[in-house]
Motif scaffolding. Structure first.
Motif, PDB file in Angstrom:
ATOM      1  N   PRO A 153     -14.645   4.803   8.559  1.00  0.00           N
ATOM      2  CA  PRO A 153     -14.228   5.595   7.389  1.00  0.00           C
ATOM      3  C   PRO A 153     -13.009   6.475   7.650  1.00  0.00           C
ATOM      4  CG  PRO A 153     -16.292   6.426   8.315  1.00  0.00           C
ATOM      5  CD  PRO A 153     -16.040   5.103   8.953  1.00  0.00           C
ATOM      6  N   LYS A 154     -12.830   6.891   8.899  1.00  0.00           N
ATOM      7  CA  LYS A 154     -11.659   7.712   9.219  1.00  0.00           C
ATOM      8  C   LYS A 154     -10.380   6.891   9.083  1.00  0.00           C
ATOM      9  CE  LYS A 154     -13.942  10.973  12.341  1.00  0.00           C
ATOM     10  NZ  LYS A 154     -13.959  11.564  13.705  1.00  0.00           N
ATOM     11  N   VAL A 155     -10.480   5.592   9.360  1.00  0.00           N
ATOM     12  CA  VAL A 155      -9.322   4.716   9.191  1.00  0.00           C
ATOM     13  C   VAL A 155      -9.051   4.499   7.702  1.00  0.00           C
ATOM     14  CG1 VAL A 155      -8.370   2.422   9.644  1.00  0.00           C
ATOM     15  CG2 VAL A 155      -9.695   3.603  11.410  1.00  0.00           C
ATOM     16  N   ASP A 156     -10.117   4.430   6.912  1.00  0.00           N
ATOM     17  CA  ASP A 156      -9.960   4.326   5.459  1.00  0.00           C
ATOM     18  C   ASP A 156      -9.157   5.516   4.943  1.00  0.00           C
ATOM     19  OD1 ASP A 156     -11.445   1.975   5.254  1.00  0.00           O
ATOM     20  OD2 ASP A 156     -13.330   3.058   5.025  1.00  0.00           O
ATOM     21  N   ASP A 157      -9.513   6.708   5.404  1.00  0.00           N
ATOM     22  CA  ASP A 157      -8.807   7.929   4.987  1.00  0.00           C
ATOM     23  C   ASP A 157      -7.357   7.901   5.454  1.00  0.00           C
ATOM     24  OD1 ASP A 157     -11.129   8.857   3.846  1.00  0.00           O
ATOM     25  OD2 ASP A 157     -11.714  10.060   5.579  1.00  0.00           O
ATOM     26  N   PHE A 158      -7.146   7.443   6.690  1.00  0.00           N
ATOM     27  CA  PHE A 158      -5.794   7.366   7.243  1.00  0.00           C
ATOM     28  C   PHE A 158      -4.904   6.476   6.377  1.00  0.00           C
ATOM     29  CE2 PHE A 158      -2.729   4.959   9.773  1.00  0.00           C
ATOM     30  CZ  PHE A 158      -2.010   5.964  10.386  1.00  0.00           C
ATOM     31  N   ILE A 159      -5.422   5.309   6.007  1.00  0.00           N
ATOM     32  CA  ILE A 159      -4.641   4.363   5.212  1.00  0.00           C
ATOM     33  C   ILE A 159      -4.383   4.898   3.809  1.00  0.00           C
ATOM     34  CG2 ILE A 159      -4.647   2.066   4.169  1.00  0.00           C
ATOM     35  CD1 ILE A 159      -6.159   1.052   6.595  1.00  0.00           C
ATOM     36  N   SER A 160      -5.388   5.494   3.200  1.00  0.00           N
ATOM     37  CA  SER A 160      -5.231   6.015   1.836  1.00  0.00           C
ATOM     38  C   SER A 160      -4.234   7.165   1.778  1.00  0.00           C
ATOM     39  CB  SER A 160      -6.581   6.469   1.283  1.00  0.00           C
ATOM     40  OG  SER A 160      -7.115   7.547   2.040  1.00  0.00           O
ATOM     41  N   ASN A 161      -4.082   7.899   2.887  1.00  0.00           N
ATOM     42  CA  ASN A 161      -3.150   9.032   2.929  1.00  0.00           C
ATOM     43  C   ASN A 161      -1.782   8.673   3.509  1.00  0.00           C
ATOM     44  OD1 ASN A 161      -4.984  10.958   1.859  1.00  0.00           O
ATOM     45  ND2 ASN A 161      -5.990  11.115   3.843  1.00  0.00           N
ATOM     46  N   THR A 162      -1.640   7.405   3.930  1.00  0.00           N
ATOM     47  CA  THR A 162      -0.371   6.972   4.493  1.00  0.00           C
ATOM     48  C   THR A 162       0.673   6.809   3.392  1.00  0.00           C
ATOM     49  OG1 THR A 162      -1.451   5.812   6.328  1.00  0.00           O
ATOM     50  CG2 THR A 162       0.790   5.140   5.790  1.00  0.00           C
ATOM     51  N   LYS A 163       1.809   7.461   3.551  1.00  0.00           N
ATOM     52  CA  LYS A 163       2.856   7.407   2.524  1.00  0.00           C
ATOM     53  C   LYS A 163       3.757   6.189   2.676  1.00  0.00           C
ATOM     54  CE  LYS A 163       2.982  12.449   2.042  1.00  0.00           C
ATOM     55  NZ  LYS A 163       3.804  13.683   2.132  1.00  0.00           N
ATOM     56  N   LYS A 164       3.794   5.623   3.876  1.00  0.00           N
ATOM     57  CA  LYS A 164       4.664   4.478   4.126  1.00  0.00           C
ATOM     58  C   LYS A 164       3.917   3.432   4.941  1.00  0.00           C
ATOM     59  CE  LYS A 164       9.480   3.549   5.367  1.00  0.00           C
ATOM     60  NZ  LYS A 164      10.718   4.098   5.971  1.00  0.00           N
ATOM     61  N   TRP A 165       4.245   2.166   4.708  1.00  0.00           N
ATOM     62  CA  TRP A 165       3.681   1.034   5.441  1.00  0.00           C
ATOM     63  C   TRP A 165       2.204   0.783   5.133  1.00  0.00           C
ATOM     64  CZ3 TRP A 165       7.989  -0.926   6.844  1.00  0.00           C
ATOM     65  CH2 TRP A 165       9.018  -0.150   7.414  1.00  0.00           C
ATOM     66  N   GLN A 166       1.701   1.267   4.014  1.00  0.00           N
ATOM     67  CA  GLN A 166       0.283   1.081   3.706  1.00  0.00           C
ATOM     68  C   GLN A 166      -0.126  -0.398   3.630  1.00  0.00           C
ATOM     69  OE1 GLN A 166      -2.020   2.160  -0.164  1.00  0.00           O
ATOM     70  NE2 GLN A 166      -2.067   3.989   1.115  1.00  0.00           N
ATOM     71  N   PRO A 167       0.585  -1.266   2.888  1.00  0.00           N
ATOM     72  CA  PRO A 167       0.196  -2.687   2.832  1.00  0.00           C
ATOM     73  C   PRO A 167       0.266  -3.352   4.210  1.00  0.00           C
ATOM     74  CG  PRO A 167       1.723  -2.161   1.066  1.00  0.00           C
ATOM     75  CD  PRO A 167       1.739  -0.997   2.004  1.00  0.00           C
ATOM     76  N   GLU A 168       1.283  -2.975   4.990  1.00  0.00           N
ATOM     77  CA  GLU A 168       1.445  -3.566   6.321  1.00  0.00           C
ATOM     78  C   GLU A 168       0.298  -3.163   7.248  1.00  0.00           C
ATOM     79  OE1 GLU A 168       5.360  -3.552   4.340  1.00  0.00           O
ATOM     80  OE2 GLU A 168       3.807  -2.044   4.624  1.00  0.00           O
ATOM     81  N   ILE A 169      -0.085  -1.889   7.193  1.00  0.00           N
ATOM     82  CA  ILE A 169      -1.175  -1.396   8.040  1.00  0.00           C
ATOM     83  C   ILE A 169      -2.499  -2.036   7.643  1.00  0.00           C
ATOM     84  CG2 ILE A 169      -2.543   0.654   8.629  1.00  0.00           C
ATOM     85  CD1 ILE A 169       0.048   2.269   8.477  1.00  0.00           C
ATOM     86  N   GLU A 170      -2.723  -2.202   6.353  1.00  0.00           N
ATOM     87  CA  GLU A 170      -3.944  -2.845   5.885  1.00  0.00           C
ATOM     88  C   GLU A 170      -4.034  -4.279   6.402  1.00  0.00           C
ATOM     89  OE1 GLU A 170      -3.635  -2.370   1.674  1.00  0.00           O
ATOM     90  OE2 GLU A 170      -4.837  -0.530   1.659  1.00  0.00           O
ATOM     91  N   GLN A 171      -2.895  -4.989   6.398  1.00  0.00           N
ATOM     92  CA  GLN A 171      -2.881  -6.369   6.872  1.00  0.00           C
ATOM     93  C   GLN A 171      -3.139  -6.435   8.377  1.00  0.00           C
ATOM     94  OE1 GLN A 171      -2.494  -9.279   4.897  1.00  0.00           O
ATOM     95  NE2 GLN A 171      -3.238 -10.123   6.814  1.00  0.00           N
ATOM     96  N   LEU A 172      -2.515  -5.531   9.124  1.00  0.00           N
ATOM     97  CA  LEU A 172      -2.727  -5.497  10.571  1.00  0.00           C
ATOM     98  C   LEU A 172      -4.181  -5.160  10.894  1.00  0.00           C
ATOM     99  CD1 LEU A 172       0.520  -3.630  11.718  1.00  0.00           C
ATOM    100  CD2 LEU A 172      -0.023  -6.053  12.048  1.00  0.00           C
ATOM    101  N   ARG A 173      -4.751  -4.268  10.125  1.00  0.00           N
ATOM    102  CA  ARG A 173      -6.155  -3.899  10.316  1.00  0.00           C
ATOM    103  C   ARG A 173      -7.065  -5.112  10.168  1.00  0.00           C
ATOM    104  NH1 ARG A 173      -9.755  -0.028   6.252  1.00  0.00           N
ATOM    105  NH2 ARG A 173     -11.330   0.595   7.785  1.00  0.00           N
ATOM    106  N   LEU A 174      -6.837  -5.898   9.134  1.00  0.00           N
ATOM    107  CA  LEU A 174      -7.656  -7.085   8.904  1.00  0.00           C
ATOM    108  C   LEU A 174      -7.520  -8.086  10.052  1.00  0.00           C
ATOM    109  CD1 LEU A 174      -7.043  -7.649   5.074  1.00  0.00           C
ATOM    110  CD2 LEU A 174      -9.087  -6.732   6.177  1.00  0.00           C
ATOM    111  N   LEU A 175      -6.303  -8.233  10.570  1.00  0.00           N
ATOM    112  CA  LEU A 175      -6.076  -9.153  11.681  1.00  0.00           C
ATOM    113  C   LEU A 175      -6.855  -8.706  12.923  1.00  0.00           C
ATOM    114  CD1 LEU A 175      -2.235  -9.888  11.474  1.00  0.00           C
ATOM    115  CD2 LEU A 175      -4.104 -11.438  10.926  1.00  0.00           C
TER     116      LEU A 175
END
Length: 216
Positions: free
Chosen positions: A3-25
């Motif tokens: 859940p802390k990573v969920d919060d990190f991604i939701s609060n990320t102002k830049k590279w959000q789609p890229e980080i989400e994709q890397l997370r899934l990988l």
């Protein structure tokens, strides 16, 4: 998913789609998701394998033992001139990640095999202070922290390094470093007074222990 990573991604102002994709990988490769050094961190059997980093010009996968990877494609780079272990895989757009998906996974799987084999990075011997791995990673990740630590006297640097390297568990070492970041940023040594009441300035003589009792 942490859940802390969920919060990190939701609060990320830049590279959000890229980080989400890397997370899934990373999750698809079977790694455990944790949150360390204020960033998503992925582990194999409690050992740190790779960190997702977000920077101004790019996002990246930071391999803790990247120097041990073959890097036959030449995608890895050093995060700093003196970095002996960590290597970055940088990305500047989502399409790039999607196109390189098979290659990225190969790097991740190779990093996992490094942990399975119990391989260690052999640091070059030199006259400079050899920092514990968790501290070096924290300094490479945080430029302000790196500048503040380098500004400390050699003795203060050694004291911190000795204290951070003492625990056997990596997680405990990481916690110690995290707790002392504000102190380092303030330019204070491990044994320095921070309450201003010591009679042995700049060293601490334990006066802070009695502040609470005097106010009772």
């Amino acid at each position: 998913m942490n859940p802390k990573v969920d919060d990190f991604i939701s609060n990320t102002k830049k590279w959000q789609p890229e980080i989400e994709q890397l997370r899934l990988l990373l999750l698809d490769c079977g790694l455990t998701e944790e949150f360390k050094w204020r960033n998503p961190c992925y582990c194999f059997q409690r050992n740190n394998v790779v960190l997702i980093g977000s920077f101004k010009e790019y996002c990246a996968l930071s391999f803790f033992k990247g120097t041990l990877l073959q890097d036959s494609n030449g995608f890895l780079s050093k995060p700093g001139e003196n970095s002996q272990a960590v290597r970055f895989f940088r990305f500047t757009n989502l399409q790039e990640i999607q196109e390189l998906k098979p290659i990225i996974k190969n790097y991740i799987y190779e990093a996992i095999e490094v942990e399975k084999a119990g391989l260690k990075v052999i640091f070059k011997s030199n006259t400079e202070l050899e920092l514990v791995e968790e501290l070096q990673i924290a300094l490479d990740k945080n430029l302000s922290l790196k500048i503040a630590f380098k500004a400390l006297t050699p003795g203060r640097q050694r004291a911190y390094n000795l204290y951070f390297s003492a625990p056997k568990q990596s997680k405990t070492r990481e916690t110690r470093i995290e707790n002392y970041i504000p102190r380092i940023l303030d330019g204070k040594g491990f044994n320095d007074c921070i309450c201003g009441m010591s009679k042995k300035m700049p060293n601490c003589d334990g006066s802070h222990k009695y502040i609470g009792e005097e106010n009772k």
